[in-house]
Design an enzyme around this catalytic site. Structure first.
Site, mmCIF file in Angstrom:
data_model
loop_
_atom_site.group_PDB
_atom_site.id
_atom_site.type_symbol
_atom_site.label_atom_id
_atom_site.label_comp_id
_atom_site.label_asym_id
_atom_site.label_seq_id
_atom_site.Cartn_x
_atom_site.Cartn_y
_atom_site.Cartn_z
ATOM 1 N N ASP A 59 4.181 2.376 4.006
ATOM 2 C CA ASP A 59 3.770 2.515 5.400
ATOM 3 C C ASP A 59 4.259 3.838 5.988
ATOM 4 O O ASP A 59 5.127 4.523 5.425
ATOM 5 C CB ASP A 59 4.312 1.340 6.215
ATOM 6 C CG ASP A 59 3.364 0.899 7.315
ATOM 7 O OD1 ASP A 59 2.527 1.710 7.744
ATOM 8 O OD2 ASP A 59 3.474 -0.262 7.762
ATOM 9 N N ASP B 97 -4.889 -1.869 11.036
ATOM 10 C CA ASP B 97 -3.943 -2.953 11.298
ATOM 11 C C ASP B 97 -4.608 -4.176 11.902
ATOM 12 O O ASP B 97 -4.019 -5.259 11.909
ATOM 13 C CB ASP B 97 -2.839 -2.470 12.247
ATOM 14 C CG ASP B 97 -1.645 -1.889 11.497
ATOM 15 O OD1 ASP B 97 -1.604 -2.018 10.258
ATOM 16 O OD2 ASP B 97 -0.757 -1.311 12.150
#
Length: 698
Positions: free
Chosen positions: A441, A500
């Protein structure tokens, strides 16, 4: 020398007769077999007239246009020599080398002898053009380089531009505009491409859509700051350019030092936007395809967040296995002190409180249930509240000053000791545990002047070293969702997290446009809870299943809270995905022609044309009581096909007194030409519903 590169319906003609820098004579539709005489005549015929009040010779737009060449638009190269204040200018062609039938290298030098530039140009067998520059300092003193771009001319029929913007959880929003005089420049200064990444800049004939029109497009294969730009000059030429966006003073070259630009990837299509994908997807797959089959993933993030209670995780493991999941990914919250998103980034040791025996008990359970194990990391970041930041404040990019973002700062990978620490911790984790997958990430912008090039180069080096040391470990690129999806990072990872948001309504649009460039097997898409955690919108299970099917499928839902009927539907969906993924992950992606914001069709056609899978998607209420027929693009027009509905969970909701006759019968058989040109009557789907159909050759 006049060079003709030709492949897959694309021609690229370069006039490299010197002494001026080489100029592109043609980039676009295939020109067929041309003799040397034809090429010379073409180059001569392409030389324009000399208009009044202009250069006293024909304007010749080179691959590196500059002011001293008579180009008053944005230059392809810019910089200066601090010692005397002179600009970088006066380029001359020194040599041309053919590196095979589809590749050429040009050697240029500055007239004052202080710079040498090599330009690589390649045309793939799939019709994908790519180019980059290598610059070498051959003089004395410092050289401040501020731009070194690849510039390609685009003909006058391309009168409309399309690129992308967006924001967190709403990436890849297309935006169109007429192509007027001046510069349309899209610049990103995030230290990553960003949620508003222009992504793929297209110039096309007016009204071009997915199936029709000529389109020219450029993409920069780089994961740092960038610029894509289009310019049309009153002088006549139009061009597309791409290059790394360099901050003032970011790139200073000393004698003997070199700089290589990222690759600019350029594609022409005579069959609309889908024609771009028809070239890009097989080219990407031929370069470095991810391992197939792509496993069904369960990611724990929206299921448990930071609640890493061992019993909760154990129940989730068992429920995932019962549904047919093949990879269990433990997301954020596993390392020391990480109880929320405000602390502990950088302290990459397993938390002894929540995992007193390390991760071995959890991984053993995962593997006993027939799944492999993945782990979330964010190696480029550090929390101010962490042992790492307290012990090594000099490793934090920009120091303690400046704003935090998601309560974190950036770890300076350009610092040798910081780099060694991160590389060491990752190696220790991958050695200590049988980890098959890293979700990597990157949850904030850099916001640090002049650090992006160094940080991105260090990231690429780190990923390459880990891949070499642990070739069986797969890596996913996630940057708070879809903020780092580009062909630079794709050379080093096996999957990208598309966004997301797991809201299927938003995902339909995001996946549709992200998939123009990236093949579906790379695009992570997860089945979320009924009420989306980000948007708060509640969606039918059938819509969520149909949306997550078309990509690298997974689950991000606490299945232990689902009903027995829901878990059974998910298990059937997983089984269908496993059956269909050979088609989904090797076939040709097709989309309905227009960008209708109410209803659209998308699908995948098998390489041999014998089978296909399509989805009819209703995003909002139709504009008519009877929507237009569902046309199925991409089929072999001479073959006959049988079309059948595919049930994925509960039936999609419709409002109709009777279905179309062919659906009532359960199937219809017609030639591919009829299915593509005329289509089939559609069920009257309510908004936020999707119906999926299989197509098999008779």
């Amino acid at each position: 020398m006049i060079i003709h590169l030709r492949a897959a319906g694309t021609s690229f003609v370069l006039d490299a007769r010197g002494p001026r820098p080489a100029a592109v004579v043609h980039w676009g539709p295939d020109l067929g077999d041309l003799t040397d005489g034809d090429l010379a005549a073409l180059a001569g015929a392409a030389a324009p007239a000399v208009p009044p009040s202009s250069l006293d010779e024909p304007l010749r737009l080179s691959l590196l246009p500059t002011l001293d060449q008579g180009w008053s638009g944005r230059p392809g190269i810019a910089g200066w020599w601090p010692a005397d204040g002179a600009p970088v200018a006066g380029l001359r062609l020194l040599g041309v080398r053919r590196d095979g039938p589809l590749a050429v290298r040009l050697d240029l030098g500055a007239a004052d002898g202080r710079l040498r530039i090599g330009t690589e140009i390649e045309l793939s067998a799939h019709g994908v053009l790519r180019a980059r520059h290598h610059l070498r300092h051959t003089g004395t003193g410092a050289c401040h380089l501020t731009a070194l771009d690849v510039v390609l001319p685009v003909p006058a029929p391309a009168a409309e531009l399309l690129d992308f913007s967006g924001l967190w959880a709403y990436e890849r929003r297309p935006q169109r505009a007429p192509w007027r005089h001046g510069v349309w420049s899209r610049e990103t200064r995030h230290g990553r491409p960003g949620h508003d990444d222009p992504y793929l800049m297209m110039a096309g004939t007016p009204g071009f859509d997915f199936r029709t029109g000529q389109v020219w497009a450029v993409h920069l294969a780089w994961s740092g700051d960038k610029r894509l730009w289009a310019e049309r000059s009153p002088l006549g030429p139009g061009l597309l350019g791409a290059g790394e966006l360099l901050a003032p003073g970011e790139l200073t070259l000393r004698p003997g030092e070199r700089y290589t630009t990222p690759w600019t990837v350029a594609v022409h299509s005579a069959q609309g936007i889908d024609g771009l994908s028809d070239r890009l997807h097989p080219w990407i797959r031929a370069r470095r395809a991810p391992r197939l089959p792509r496993p069904v993933v369960l990611n724990t993030w929206e299921a448990v967040y930071f609640d890493h209670d061992p019993d909760t995780l154990a129940r989730l493991v068992d429920t995932a296995a019962e549904a047919g999941v093949e990879r269990f990914v433990l997301d954020d919250g596993w390392f020391t002190g990480r109880t929320d998103d405000r602390r502990a980034l950088g302290d990459w040791h397993v938390d002894p409180d929540r995992h007193p025996a390390g991760l071995h008990p959890l991984i053993d359970r995962v593997r006993r249930r027939g799944m492999d194990f993945g782990l979330w990391v964010e190696p480029e970041m550090v929390s101010p509240d962490s042992a790492l930041a307290r012990d090594h404040p000099d490793w934090v990019l920009g120091g303690p000053a400046g704003p935090t973002w998601r309560h974190q700062r950036v770890l300076d990978l350009g610092h040798p000791e910081a780099y060694a620490y991160v590389a060491g911790r990752l190696r220790e984790l991958l050695t200590a545990y049988p980890i098959a997958f890293l979700k990597w990430d990157h949850n904030r912008d850099l916001l640090q002047h002049g650090a992006t090039h160094r940080q991105t180069a260090a990231l690429y080096r780190l990923l390459a070293e880990l891949r070499a040391a642990f070739p069986e470990v797969e890596i996913e690129s996630c940057a708070s969702g879809g903020a780092r999806i580009d062909l630079g990072i794709l050379d080093l990872v096996d999957r990208v997290w598309t966004s997301d948001t797991n809201d299927p309504l938003e995902r339909q649009r995001i996946q549709r446009w992200t998939g123009v460039l990236i093949p579906p097997e790379y695009l992570g898409g997860h089945l979320g809870a009924a009420t989306a955690h980000i948007t708060g919108r509640t969606s039918a299970l059938s819509f969520r299943l149909a949306t997550a099917l078309f990509g690298s499928a997974g689950i991000e839902w606490d299945l232990t809270t689902a009903t027995d009927a829901e878990r059974a539907a998910v298990a059937r969906w997983v089984a269908e995905y496993k059956r269909l993924r050979p088609l989904l992950h090797t076939g040709t992606v097709v989309r309905s022609g227009g960008d209708d914001d109410a209803h659209f069709v998308h699908g995948v056609v098998a390489p041999d044309g014998r089978s296909a899978l399509y989805a009819l998607v209703a995003l909002r209420a139709a504009d008519a009581a009877l929507p237009p027929p569902m046309r199925l693009p991409g089929l072999d027009p001479e073959r006959r096909y049988t079309v059948r509905p595919l049930a994925l969970g509960p039936a999609a909701r419709v409002v109709q007194d009777a279905p179309p006759a062919w659906l009532a019968a359960g199937q219809v058989t017609l030639p591919g030409r009829v299915l593509g040109e005329v289509g089939l009557a559609v069920p009257l789907l309510t908004p936020e519903q999707a119906a999926v159909f299989t197509v098999e050759a008779v």
